[in-house]
Design an enzyme around this catalytic site. Structure first.
Site, mmCIF file in Angstrom:
data_model
loop_
_atom_site.group_PDB
_atom_site.id
_atom_site.type_symbol
_atom_site.label_atom_id
_atom_site.label_comp_id
_atom_site.label_asym_id
_atom_site.label_seq_id
_atom_site.Cartn_x
_atom_site.Cartn_y
_atom_site.Cartn_z
ATOM 1 N N TYR A 139 59.041 37.999 20.293
ATOM 2 C CA TYR A 139 59.538 39.063 21.169
ATOM 3 C C TYR A 139 60.131 38.490 22.443
ATOM 4 C CZ TYR A 139 57.226 42.309 18.053
ATOM 5 O OH TYR A 139 56.849 43.028 16.945
ATOM 6 N N PRO A 188 60.990 42.279 13.674
ATOM 7 C CA PRO A 188 60.156 42.820 14.753
ATOM 8 C C PRO A 188 59.534 44.174 14.406
ATOM 9 C CG PRO A 188 62.274 42.039 15.605
ATOM 10 C CD PRO A 188 62.387 42.054 14.115
ATOM 11 N N CYS A 189 58.284 44.339 14.811
ATOM 12 C CA CYS A 189 57.638 45.655 14.735
ATOM 13 C C CYS A 189 57.967 46.463 15.986
ATOM 14 C CB CYS A 189 56.127 45.495 14.593
ATOM 15 S SG CYS A 189 55.626 44.719 13.055
ATOM 16 N N LEU A 190 57.901 45.804 17.137
ATOM 17 C CA LEU A 190 58.341 46.413 18.397
ATOM 18 C C LEU A 190 59.863 46.368 18.419
ATOM 19 C CD1 LEU A 190 57.945 47.376 21.385
ATOM 20 C CD2 LEU A 190 57.818 44.940 21.992
#
Length: 209
Positions: free
Chosen positions: A90, A136-138
């Site tokens: 991130y 990415p999850c976010l």
């Protein structure tokens, strides 16, 4: 089970309260589904709202599955622009991947006008991520004034492992919120996460409260 399209909403003064409510909510209302990485219990729509009362609001619960070293390593990674051998991080997506430091740009934007609704950063790259396994999850976050000197953080997840990741994620997001607030001359206040898919892996259920 929750009604179709109806999100699970949890709120608390500590990350522990939010975590326990979210895990319990998924256990009670979640649907068993087979996903790419194994069977889960999930809700499709979770809003997790934290109104911290002080630093103790971010204490790691004694029965949280990750140890403190793992939580702190994740926390450090969120602001670190280096990849350090990972396919993505991130910190890299937020601060280098797109050819600019989105965190610095947000600070600049809020410093110029703290009532802006454009202090947004993204991690999702559709050119790459629609075809990859490690993504990415976010996907995005937004920081905005509470109408005074306070700074709220709103984070958006496409997929959120509530059992193992919620506490570490919210602690790391708070650090990012503090980083921006300090440089923009504001005070960090509430933290809200919106997850399109919030889940607990079935294999983790016996180890969760």
């Amino acid at each position: 089970m929750l009604g179709k399209g109806r999100p699970l909403v949890v709120r608390g003064r500590t990350v522990e309260q939010v975590w326990r409510q979210a895990v319990t909510g998924i256990k009670v209302h979640g649907e068993k589904v087979e996903r790419e990485r194994g069977p889960v219990k999930e809700v499709r729509g979770l809003i997790a709202h934290l109104e911290p009362s002080g630093p103790e609001s971010f204490d790691i619960p004694d029965d949280y599955p990750l140890d403190e070293h793992s939580v702190r390593a994740y926390e450090d990674q969120l602001l670190d622009p280096e990849l350090r051998g990972f396919e993505y991080t991130y910190g890299h997506r937020l601060r280098r991947y797109f050819g600019l430091d989105q965190v610095t740009k947000i600070v600049e934007r809020l410093s110029e006008s703290n009532n802006t609704r454009r202090a947004i950063a993204v991690t999702w790259d559709p050119r790459r991520d629609l075809d990859e396994e490690e993504v990415p999850c976010l996907t995005a976050l937004q920081l905005q004034s509470d109408g005074g000197s306070g700074l709220e953080l709103h984070a958006f997840y496409r997929s959120w492992d509530v059992g193992k990741a919620l506490v570490a994620n919210m602690i790391a997001l708070r650090r990012l919120q503090e980083h921006v607030a300090e440089r923009a001359g504001l005070e960090p206040t509430t933290l809200t996460v919106y997850a399109a898919n919030a889940h607990v892996y079935e294999e983790d259920l016996p180890d969760l409260p």
